[in-house]
Each structure stands twice: as structure tokens, then as C-alpha cells.
Scaffold this active site. Structure first.
Site, short mmCIF file in Angstrom:
data_model
loop_
_atom_site.label_atom_id
_atom_site.label_comp_id
_atom_site.label_asym_id
_atom_site.label_seq_id
_atom_site.Cartn_x
_atom_site.Cartn_y
_atom_site.Cartn_z
N ASP A 21 1.10 -38.93 7.95
CA ASP A 21 0.14 -39.99 7.67
C ASP A 21 -0.43 -39.75 6.28
O ASP A 21 -0.30 -38.65 5.72
CB ASP A 21 -0.96 -39.95 8.73
CG ASP A 21 -2.10 -40.89 8.43
OD1 ASP A 21 -1.85 -42.08 8.19
OD2 ASP A 21 -3.26 -40.42 8.43
N ASP A 23 -3.97 -41.33 4.72
CA ASP A 23 -5.43 -41.18 4.65
C ASP A 23 -5.94 -40.17 5.67
O ASP A 23 -5.73 -40.32 6.87
CB ASP A 23 -6.11 -42.53 4.91
CG ASP A 23 -5.85 -43.52 3.78
OD1 ASP A 23 -6.23 -43.21 2.64
OD2 ASP A 23 -5.28 -44.59 4.04
#
Length: 230
Positions: A21, A23
Site C-alpha cells: 500500500d 499512504d
């Protein structure tokens, strides 16, 4: 590494790909997203503090946020507002730093012919801006962004798209996520998931389905996960 408890005990066997991922996982970006959203929402009568942002905005899809807090906007108005917010974000990513141990982990994986991909709900322009700001160059391939799928996390589509591009099976991959929606997306795609406890407590990530958690990528046990079992 937090001992396995509460999450799925199905750890991966032979890893061919790491799926990260963006953020909150490869970098702490909430400190940039928060003022961008606070400015936008203040214009529409909402005062947003850090606690409200973390509880109600962080990790969500932009159209969902707009629909809830600025109802009645047309699709065109929503697109324009979101782009203004994201432009604000991209202009301020210069001070970001990679999560501790990230580069070493990717290099360790690469030395074992394990590829690294980025899977994010963010627009591609954001993903590219963050990667360039972090100095990570071409370490991630492919990059699957919000621009590449019809449904973002928690839908499994982003991770299924990454698996298809990499040509690997779910059990041959390992996901790193910091949010409930991201973990749900990965698990729905069938990929074992490590929770990165950057924005949430380890217990929260385990309850969401991660099979284990780490504080960052310096955890020495991560190397063990990448070594083939006998």
C-alpha cells in the site's frame, strides 16, 4: 513482529511478489493529506481537527468523503474539488521519508527474485509524486492506482489487478497494509497480509485480518517470511 493472534494464520509459503500500500505504509502521508482536506472542508463549513481526520477521512476514497461531507455536488464539481485537493497534496510531498527499512527490504527481496508492486487507492499522479519524493525511482513495478480499476479498496479489484499483472497466485504474494479497508481488499483477493502499525494499533490490524503486524520494515522477522520453507 506481533505474534500471530486474531488474524488469519495462513502465512505465505513461497513468495514471488510483495504488494505495498502507499499512504501510511511506504510513507507517513497523513501529515500532508490532513491540511489539504482541512482546507477544502473548511470552505464548506467543516472544522476538521486531527482526531476527526484520522477517524473519518484517513484511508477513505475521495468521492465517498465528498458525498458525505459536501452533499449535492455534481460529478463534475466533485472531480474538480478532488483534483484541487490532490494538487495541494502533491505540492507538499517533498519532505516525506520512506518508512524505516523499506528500501532494504525491497533490495533484499529483489536479490531473491521477488518483485515489489505498489497498490493504492490514490490517483496515479499522487503515487508517482510520492515515489519520486521518496527517491524510490523504479523500485515498484507495476503500480496499480485508482486510475486502473473500477472499484478501489476494500474491493479486491486493486490486488487482483496487481496479481494479474505480475502473473503470480495469491498465495505467492505478500501484502503490507496499514488500514482496515486495505486489509479487507487484500484478504478478499486471497493474499496473506502483514499489518503495518503506523496509523493503527497492532490489535486493530490483527482483528481486521492481518496474520501478523510490524511497526516498520526493520523487523528482522520479515526476512524469514521471504525465505522459502523447506
Amino acid at each position: 513482529m506481533t505474534p500471530i493472534q486474531g488474524g488469519s494464520d495462513r502465512s505465505p509459503r513461497r513468495i514471488k511478489a510483495l504488494l505495498f500500500d502507499l499512504d501510511g505504509t511506504i510513507a507517513e502521508t497523513d501529515s500532508v493529506h490532513f491540511p489539504a482536506w482541512a482546507e477544502i472542508l473548511r470552505e464548506h463549513g467543516h472544522e476538521v481537527d486531527w482526531a476527526f481526520y484520522r477517524e473519518n477521512i484517513s484511508g477513505r476514497l475521495n468521492p465517498e468523503i465528498v458525498a458525505e461531507y459536501i452533499p449535492g455536488m455534481s460529478e463534475e464539481e466533485t472531480v474538480a474539488l478532488v483534483e484541487r485537493k490532490e494538487s495541494h497534496f502533491r505540492a507538499r510531498v517533498g519532505g516525506l521519508e520512506p518508512t524505516s527499512g523499506l528500501v532494504d527490504l525491497i533490495r533484499f527481496a529483489s536479490s531473491r527474485d521477488i518483485r515489489s508492486a505498489l497498490v493504492t487507492n490514490a490517483p496515479r499522479a499522487n503515487a508517482v509524486a510520492v515515489i519520486e519524493a521518496l527517491g524510490l525511482g523504479e523500485l515498484f513495478s507495476p503500480i496499480v492506482s485508482a486510475d486502473d480499476v473500477s472499484a478501489g479498496k476494500p474491493s479486491p479489484e486493486p490486488y487482483l489487478e496487481a496479481l494479474a499483472r505480475l502473473g503470480v497466485l495469491p498465495e505467492e504474494a505478500l501484502v503490507f497494509e496499514d488500514s482496515r479497508s486495505g486489509i479487507a481488499s487484500a484478504l478478499a483477493a486471497g493474499v496473506p497480509t502483514v499489518g503495518v502499525a503506523s496509523t493503527q494499533e497492532p490489535e486493530f490490524l490483527l482483528a481486521a485480518g492481518a496474520f501478523t503486524t510490524v511497526a516498520d520494515f526493520t523487523d528482522p522477522h520479515l526476512a524469514d517470511l521471504l525465505r522459502p520453507e523447506p
